[in-house]
Design a protein around this motif. Structure first.
Motif, short mmCIF file in Angstrom:
data_model
loop_
_atom_site.label_atom_id
_atom_site.label_comp_id
_atom_site.label_asym_id
_atom_site.label_seq_id
_atom_site.Cartn_x
_atom_site.Cartn_y
_atom_site.Cartn_z
N SER A 94 47.13 22.06 40.38
CA SER A 94 45.74 22.51 40.45
C SER A 94 45.05 22.34 39.09
N LEU A 95 45.74 22.70 38.02
CA LEU A 95 45.17 22.53 36.68
C LEU A 95 44.93 21.06 36.37
N SER A 96 45.84 20.21 36.81
CA SER A 96 45.68 18.77 36.61
C SER A 96 44.45 18.27 37.38
N GLU A 97 44.27 18.76 38.60
CA GLU A 97 43.10 18.37 39.39
C GLU A 97 41.81 18.87 38.74
N ILE A 98 41.86 20.05 38.15
CA ILE A 98 40.69 20.59 37.45
C ILE A 98 40.32 19.70 36.27
N GLU A 99 41.32 19.28 35.50
CA GLU A 99 41.06 18.40 34.35
C GLU A 99 40.48 17.06 34.82
N GLU A 100 41.01 16.55 35.91
CA GLU A 100 40.48 15.29 36.45
C GLU A 100 39.02 15.48 36.89
N ARG A 101 38.75 16.59 37.55
CA ARG A 101 37.38 16.87 38.00
C ARG A 101 36.45 17.01 36.80
N LYS A 102 36.92 17.67 35.73
CA LYS A 102 36.10 17.81 34.52
C LYS A 102 35.76 16.44 33.94
N ALA A 103 36.74 15.52 33.94
CA ALA A 103 36.50 14.18 33.41
C ALA A 103 35.43 13.46 34.24
N HIS A 104 35.51 13.61 35.55
CA HIS A 104 34.50 12.99 36.42
C HIS A 104 33.13 13.60 36.18
N LEU A 105 33.09 14.90 36.01
CA LEU A 105 31.81 15.58 35.75
C LEU A 105 31.22 15.16 34.40
N GLN A 106 32.09 14.90 33.44
CA GLN A 106 31.61 14.45 32.14
C GLN A 106 30.91 13.11 32.27
N ILE A 107 31.48 12.20 33.06
CA ILE A 107 30.84 10.90 33.29
C ILE A 107 29.51 11.10 33.99
N LEU A 108 29.46 12.00 34.97
CA LEU A 108 28.20 12.31 35.65
C LEU A 108 27.16 12.81 34.66
N SER A 109 27.57 13.70 33.77
CA SER A 109 26.65 14.24 32.76
C SER A 109 26.12 13.12 31.86
N HIS A 110 27.02 12.22 31.44
CA HIS A 110 26.59 11.09 30.62
C HIS A 110 25.59 10.22 31.38
N LYS A 111 25.85 10.01 32.66
CA LYS A 111 24.95 9.18 33.46
C LYS A 111 23.58 9.85 33.57
N ILE A 112 23.57 11.14 33.81
CA ILE A 112 22.30 11.88 33.88
C ILE A 112 21.55 11.77 32.55
N ASN A 113 22.27 11.97 31.44
CA ASN A 113 21.64 11.86 30.12
C ASN A 113 21.13 10.44 29.87
N TRP A 114 21.89 9.46 30.32
CA TRP A 114 21.47 8.06 30.17
C TRP A 114 20.18 7.82 30.95
N TYR A 115 20.12 8.37 32.18
CA TYR A 115 18.89 8.24 32.97
C TYR A 115 17.72 8.91 32.25
N ASP A 116 17.95 10.10 31.70
CA ASP A 116 16.90 10.78 30.94
C ASP A 116 16.42 9.90 29.79
N GLY A 117 17.38 9.30 29.09
CA GLY A 117 17.02 8.40 27.99
C GLY A 117 16.25 7.19 28.46
N LYS A 118 16.61 6.65 29.60
CA LYS A 118 15.88 5.52 30.16
C LYS A 118 14.46 5.92 30.54
N LEU A 119 14.33 7.11 31.15
CA LEU A 119 13.01 7.57 31.60
C LEU A 119 12.06 7.86 30.44
N ASP A 120 12.62 8.38 29.33
CA ASP A 120 11.72 8.67 28.19
C ASP A 120 11.79 7.56 27.14
N HIS A 121 12.35 6.41 27.52
CA HIS A 121 12.37 5.19 26.70
C HIS A 121 13.11 5.36 25.37
N GLN A 122 14.08 6.24 25.32
CA GLN A 122 14.88 6.40 24.11
C GLN A 122 16.20 5.64 24.20
#
Length: 135
Positions: A94-122
């Motif tokens: 279960s802890l291993s699955e949690i760590e894997e899920r955290k890694a996936h969520l981190q990529i999602l967060s980066h993608k969201i931040n990248w979209y924000d950067g694209k939208l505000d032209h940064q």
């Protein structure tokens, strides 16, 4: 006096359907008691037990593992070490699955931040280039 719950009352109390409770009975996860009219009933100990089973399920414990745990529990205290080992295996997975899920969520967060950067032209780089900043 011990409070007795019909299957409908018990289902409502523990947040499961009567169908699920009957399935759990067939899987030997819970044993209903019977009254003088041969109607099944449950008590507060059963409420606690189902609560624990739901915690086990919440960890991702497989039904077969829960069945093994219940079988060991039925045998008694001589199986405490085996039950503990089983729970430790489930915890580790279960802890291993949690760590894997955290890694996936981190990529999602980066993608969201990248979209924000694209939208505000940064940001004018590709997502792959953007991710290299965080390696």
């Amino acid at each position: 006096m011990i409070k007795q719950y019909s299957i409908g009352e018990f289902a409502e109390k523990v947040g499961l359907t009567t169908y699920t409770l009957r399935y759990y009975e067939k899987q030997n996860l819970i044993v209903a008691k019977r009254d003088e009219n041969d109607r099944r009933y449950y008590d507060d100990q059963d409420v606690k037990w189902i609560g624990f089973i739901l915690h086990l399920k919440g960890t991702g414990m497989l039904m077969s593992e829960i069945q093994d745990y219940v079988a060991l529990r039925t045998i008694g205290d001589s199986t405490i070490e085996d039950r503990k080992d089983l729970l430790q295996q489930v915890k580790k997975r279960s802890l291993s699955e949690i760590e894997e899920r955290k890694a996936h969520l981190q990529i999602l967060s980066h993608k969201i931040n990248w979209y924000d950067g694209k939208l505000d032209h940064q940001v004018d780089e590709s997502f792959q280039e953007y991710l290299k900043r965080f390696e």
